[in-house]
Design a protein around this motif. Sequence first.
Motif, mmCIF file in Angstrom:
data_model
loop_
_atom_site.group_PDB
_atom_site.id
_atom_site.type_symbol
_atom_site.label_atom_id
_atom_site.label_comp_id
_atom_site.label_asym_id
_atom_site.label_seq_id
_atom_site.Cartn_x
_atom_site.Cartn_y
_atom_site.Cartn_z
ATOM 1 N N TYR A 1 0.838 -1.209 0.000
ATOM 2 C CA TYR A 1 0.000 0.000 0.000
ATOM 3 C C TYR A 1 0.870 1.255 0.000
ATOM 4 C CZ TYR A 1 -2.180 4.006 2.194
ATOM 5 O OH TYR A 1 -2.558 5.294 2.489
ATOM 6 N N GLN A 2 1.877 1.285 0.878
ATOM 7 C CA GLN A 2 2.739 2.455 1.007
ATOM 8 C C GLN A 2 3.433 2.768 -0.312
ATOM 9 O OE1 GLN A 2 3.082 4.244 3.752
ATOM 10 N NE2 GLN A 2 4.955 5.444 3.484
ATOM 11 N N GLY A 3 3.959 1.737 -0.967
ATOM 12 C CA GLY A 3 4.694 1.934 -2.211
ATOM 13 C C GLY A 3 3.818 2.455 -3.334
ATOM 14 N N ILE A 4 2.578 1.937 -3.428
ATOM 15 C CA ILE A 4 1.676 2.389 -4.487
ATOM 16 C C ILE A 4 1.159 3.796 -4.201
ATOM 17 C CG2 ILE A 4 -0.515 1.971 -5.677
ATOM 18 C CD1 ILE A 4 -0.152 -0.995 -5.115
ATOM 19 N N ALA A 5 0.654 3.995 -2.978
ATOM 20 C CA ALA A 5 -0.034 5.248 -2.656
ATOM 21 C C ALA A 5 0.886 6.450 -2.772
ATOM 22 C CB ALA A 5 -0.624 5.167 -1.248
ATOM 23 N N ARG A 6 2.141 6.305 -2.337
ATOM 24 C CA ARG A 6 3.038 7.453 -2.340
ATOM 25 C C ARG A 6 3.346 7.931 -3.752
ATOM 26 N NH1 ARG A 6 7.856 9.650 -2.659
ATOM 27 N NH2 ARG A 6 8.613 11.010 -0.982
ATOM 28 N N SER A 7 3.630 7.005 -4.657
ATOM 29 C CA SER A 7 4.029 7.410 -6.007
ATOM 30 C C SER A 7 2.822 7.742 -6.886
ATOM 31 C CB SER A 7 4.868 6.307 -6.663
ATOM 32 O OG SER A 7 4.169 5.073 -6.673
ATOM 33 N N VAL A 8 1.819 6.881 -6.881
ATOM 34 C CA VAL A 8 0.670 7.073 -7.769
ATOM 35 C C VAL A 8 -0.195 8.236 -7.298
ATOM 36 C CG1 VAL A 8 -1.375 5.974 -8.748
ATOM 37 C CG2 VAL A 8 0.705 4.637 -8.407
ATOM 38 N N GLY A 9 -0.318 8.417 -5.970
ATOM 39 C CA GLY A 9 -1.134 9.506 -5.445
ATOM 40 C C GLY A 9 -0.630 10.864 -5.893
#
Length: 402
Positions: A311-319
């Motif tokens: 979750y952390q890896g996706i949310a930080r970059s894609v957000g």
Amino acid sequence: MPCACFAGLSRNVVLLAVASLFTDISTEMLYPVLPVFLTQMLGASGSILGLMDGCAQATQNIAQGLSGTLSDRVRKRKTIALVGYLLAAFSKPLMGLSTGWMDLFGARMLDRLGTGTRSAPRDALIASSVGEKDRGRAFGFEGAGDNAGAFFGPLLAAFLLSLSQIGIRSIFYLALIPGLLAFCMVLFVKENQEAVATRSRLGAGPEQFPVIYWKYLLVTALFGIGGSSNAFLILRTRDAGVSLATTILIYSAFNLVAALVSYPAGYLSDQWGRRALLLVSFIVFLIAYLGFAVSRNIMLTAGLFVVYGVYQGIARSVGKALAADLVPTDLRATGIGWYSATTGLLQLVASVIAGELWDRVGHAAVFYNGAIFAVTGIIGLLILLPKGTGNGQALSVRRYRG
């Protein structure tokens, strides 16, 4: 194939990713020692620790929004980012020189002010350094550097503390080195003046944001009010009977997973769309929080913590990439800054709520609460953001104005 995956990344993106690696090493070196230093060496209470963390978070969040707006108006993104990197770097040894908790409080606020000041201008530099079709992978690459620093930082601190000649104060002094290395990386970044100045107007501001951007912030808020500090994941892991040393290793593994996931997530968001990847991250968050609510098994809890890194890896970059997609070029730093501020401020609110639930209702209640708001965020994402939002293909903000 690996070369094709990294195609489209500019020299600026690489430099800023390395800068993020060094800054997070510098910051996370202090993660295992700051609470001990404050409470055991400076004699502060747990309430002072909570007050300091809350004020630090608020300072960073407000600075993110203001610095983004300022950098768009004065067209000096690199300069403002450099000021932030320098403030954050020199705040670390100032913490180590503290003789009382008030000294540490001031240095900690300076650190968060610097971190907040640099974030939005740096992200705007990343967005303007690549084509729109490569924006997701650019933020993913920077996020990988950031999360890798969060992995190495605690391990480096633990190693240094294992040496008999290194004391806690020395960790704060040594943290200056990676902080200054980050500053040096940004010195070599070349600001794309044309990208910044194309449509900039002195009177431009948040009122110029399209409707879809505000809907995205609403989705972020609906989801974020349940996303409390990772400290509660650490406490829950300790609840399961995991030792402190092992908990730190699990926390490092969580950051490693986030680092490994961040770039592929950004790359896939360029291919499949940001909305789809964000939906995946929200679902992972929901599963992890439900697991933390019911699990008392050491291995399962540790596994959930590590999976939470997805979750952390996706949310930080894609957000951040989606926030950049949804605003005009001349307001990019402002848009990313207020997105980051919204995320951070809601985490502060969520952490206060979680603290009350932890103390007054029960430890599992923190995670059931987070799961409920994750479901709310998922529904909001599906309803408020049309399918295809952030499709990663030459996005034009004009599509989203109404």
